[in-house]
Structure formats: structure tokens, C-alpha cells
Write an enzyme that holds these catalytic residues in place. Structure first.
Site, PDB file in Angstrom:
ATOM      1  N   SER A 164     -26.094  39.363-102.990  1.00  0.00           N
ATOM      2  CA  SER A 164     -26.555  38.482-103.465  1.00  0.00           C
ATOM      3  C   SER A 164     -27.360  37.841-102.255  1.00  0.00           C
ATOM      4  O   SER A 164     -26.889  37.955-100.957  1.00  0.00           O
ATOM      5  CB  SER A 164     -26.036  37.400-104.163  1.00  0.00           C
ATOM      6  OG  SER A 164     -26.712  36.197-104.513  1.00  0.00           O
ATOM      7  N   TYR A 176     -17.890  32.897-106.405  1.00  0.00           N
ATOM      8  CA  TYR A 176     -19.149  33.847-106.320  1.00  0.00           C
ATOM      9  C   TYR A 176     -19.616  34.189-105.007  1.00  0.00           C
ATOM     10  O   TYR A 176     -19.759  35.270-104.763  1.00  0.00           O
ATOM     11  CB  TYR A 176     -20.106  33.240-107.437  1.00  0.00           C
ATOM     12  CG  TYR A 176     -21.369  34.272-107.620  1.00  0.00           C
ATOM     13  CD1 TYR A 176     -21.291  35.200-108.503  1.00  0.00           C
ATOM     14  CD2 TYR A 176     -22.549  34.124-106.620  1.00  0.00           C
ATOM     15  CE1 TYR A 176     -22.442  36.134-108.640  1.00  0.00           C
ATOM     16  CE2 TYR A 176     -23.549  34.996-106.954  1.00  0.00           C
ATOM     17  CZ  TYR A 176     -23.644  35.846-107.713  1.00  0.00           C
ATOM     18  OH  TYR A 176     -24.581  36.762-108.247  1.00  0.00           O
TER      19      TYR A 176
END
Length: 317
Positions: A164, A176
Site C-alpha cells: 500500500s 494495517y
């Protein structure tokens, strides 16, 4: 002087463009295993590669997700149920893949499965909250890769790991961002270790896109659950205003997420089918023009940008 530099730059861009247009041959004979195909990037990539004639082995978490995918694709595509947090499930899927590919090996492995919640300021979360996300987004992809790597080596194929933009620049609390940082590190070390076998490793770094991971209702519900069990002392330190503003800010960020998922799946497809895939693919204008440049700025500058609209805690300085 400047003319020569411009000419060299133009030649470099032209050479890079030419190399990236070259594709590998015999695509209909190549098997690609993709995790997280129930929805989002994985679902779209499975359909996209099936349309190109590759032999897609799609791993879904649920039978309903697998059935939806089978209805939208050709008979070449095969599905399997996989929970990337369960070693027995990974072992069973690995045995199934071996039976499918035989001696040809596995050309492509795409570690796409992931979750986004719980996401909240770190102090509101528990160890279990972090472990839940890390198991799916980091430990799962590592175990899947280790299980299938012998098959990828046999085919001298590709490993594509979905990280990401926030795997370079952490913008929120929870598991995350640490998981995506971990995916980056694992991919880097893996790439150097196995390139002698002819295997290439690529990292996909999407910005914000409208997938189930960024479902605002799900994130709001998760935040409310986290806030409800946050210790009273911590709640008083931050205050209800901070919580309300945090949710409002999350809504603004995610509501601006890009709708064109093909920007990501096209990068995945290129990593699997190009003779000279990139090491990293930054997908989306926010990744290219905000997160990536910001990650190279001095830390104090990046902190200033990321906290400029942040609400102050009730007991903050």
C-alpha cells in the site's frame, strides 16, 4: 549541456517504454494463483486474467464469493476456499494447486487478500486488534508464499505482493500500516534471495480505492466498537470531540477514494505478463503525487502535513 541531458532522459524513457511493452509467451499455459478473490482487486484481477487466457486459480474466503466469480468467468478458472490465517487451509490449498499445475509449476502468485479494520488511534486498540489485521495482511501472505514458492521456482515465475502507499508512510493507527510496511520488507528480502532462480517479485502500492476494505460504514462501525470498549481514562484523555472529528476525517478521506480499480489490476497484470516487470507499482494519483513524495520529505514536514487538520485531544498540550 542541457540538450544532451534532455536527449539522454528521452532515450531512457523510450527504452523503458519499449521494455515494458514486451510480454512473456504462452500465456494460456501459465497458472496464476490469486488470494482474496471474493471482491475488490482480487475478483477483478481473476476476471481480467481469465479474459487474457491465463489459467486462473482463484482463492476465495467464502463459497458465495467463489460462485459469483465462477458465474462471471470461463471454465478455465478454478476456485478454492482459503483462509490465509489458517495453516491447515493453506496446506490444503497448496496441495490443490500442486494437483492443478503438475510439473509445469506455478507461474504467478498474487498475495491480495487483506482487511482494513479495526483502524483507530493506537491507544484505543488492544493487542488482539493488531493481531487480527497482521494475521491476514502480513503473516498470511508470508505463509502462503513459503508454501507455494517451490512451485513458483519450478516455473521461474512471479510473486506479486499487494502492499500500500501507507506501507511507505503510516497515516493511521492500528495494524494495517505496520502490516503493509512488513509486506514491503518481506518482498524486498525475498526478491534478492530468489532472483538467482529466475523468479521476479513485484510490490503493488495502491492509494485509496473504493473496495470493501475502505467501506465507510464498516469502518465507522468498527470505530464505534473500539471506542465503546476503550478504558474510561483513555476516553477522558481524548474526549468525545476527538472521536467525532476522527470519524468525520476518515469519512472525508475514504469518500475521495478512486473508483477505477483497473489502475491496480492493470499493474498486477503487467507484473505477471511483462518480460521486464517493475519492482514497485504505485497506483492512483494520491499514491504518486501525495503519499510517495511526502514519504521522502523530512519527518517534521510530513508530520506537519498529516496533522494539519487533526483535532486536539481534550487533555492534549
Amino acid at each position: 549541456m542541457w540538450l544532451y541531458l534532455a536527449a539522454l532522459l528521452a532515450l531512457y524513457i523510450l527504452r523503458r517504454w519499449y521494455r515494458e511493452q514486451q510480454t512473456v509467451g504462452n500465456l494460456p499455459d501459465k497458472y496464476v494463483f490469486i488470494t482474496g478473490c471474493d471482491s475488490g482487486f482480487g475478483h477483478l484481477l481473476a476476471k481480467q486474467l481469465d479474459g487474457r487466457g491465463l489459467r486462473v486459480l482463484a482463492a476465495c474466503l467464502t463459497e458465495q464469493g467463489a460462485e459469483r466469480l465462477r458465474q462471471a468467468t470461463s471454465g478455465r478458472l478454478q476456485t478454492v476456499i482459503l483462509d490465509v490465517t489458517c495453516s491447515d487451509s493453506i496446506a490444503a490449498a497448496t496441495a490443490w494447486v500442486k494437483g492443478q499445475v503438475g510439473d509445469r509449476g506455478l507461474w504467478g502468485l498474487v498475495n491480495n487478500a487483506g482487511i482494513g479494520v479495526p483502524t483507530a488511534p493506537n491507544e484505543w486498540l488492544s493487542k488482539a486488534d493488531f493481531v487480527k489485521v497482521l494475521d491476514v495482511n502480513l503473516i498470511g501472505p508470508i505463509e502462503v508464499t513459503l508454501s507455494l514458492l517451490p512451485l513458483v521456482r519450478r516455473a521461474r515465475g512471479r510473486v506479486v505482493n499487494v502492499a500500500s502507499a501507507v506501507g511507505r508512510l503510516s497515516v493511521t493507527g492500528g495494524g494495517y500500516c505496520p502490516a503493509k510496511y512488513g509486506v514491503e520488507a518481506f518482498s524486498d528480502s525475498l526478491r534478492r534471495e530468489i532472483r538467482a532462480f529466475g523468479v521476479k517479485v513485484s510490490i503493488i502500492e495502491p492509494g485509496a480505492f473504493r473496495t470493501p476494505i475502505l467501506d465507510t460504514q464498516c469502518i465507522q462501525k468498527g470505530l464505534a466498537q473500539v471506542w465503546s470498549r476503550t478504558p474510561t481514562e483513555v476516553k477522558e484523555a481524548y474526549g468525545q470531540h476527538y472521536f467525532d472529528y476522527y470519524i468525520e476525517n476518515i469519512q472525508k478521506i475514504f469518500s475521495s477514494a478512486g473508483p477505477n480499480l483497473h489502475l491496480v489490476t492493470d499493474a498486477m497484470e503487467h507484473a505477471l505478463t511483462a518480460q521486464h516487470p517493475r519492482t514497485r507499482y504505485s497506483c492512483g494519483w494520491d499514491a504518486k503525487l501525495f503519499y510517495l513524495p511526502l514519504s521522502y520529505l523530512p519527518t517534521s514536514w510530513a508530520d506537519l502535513v498529516l496533522t494539519r487538520n487533526q483535532s486536539k485531544p481534550a487533555q492534549g498540550v
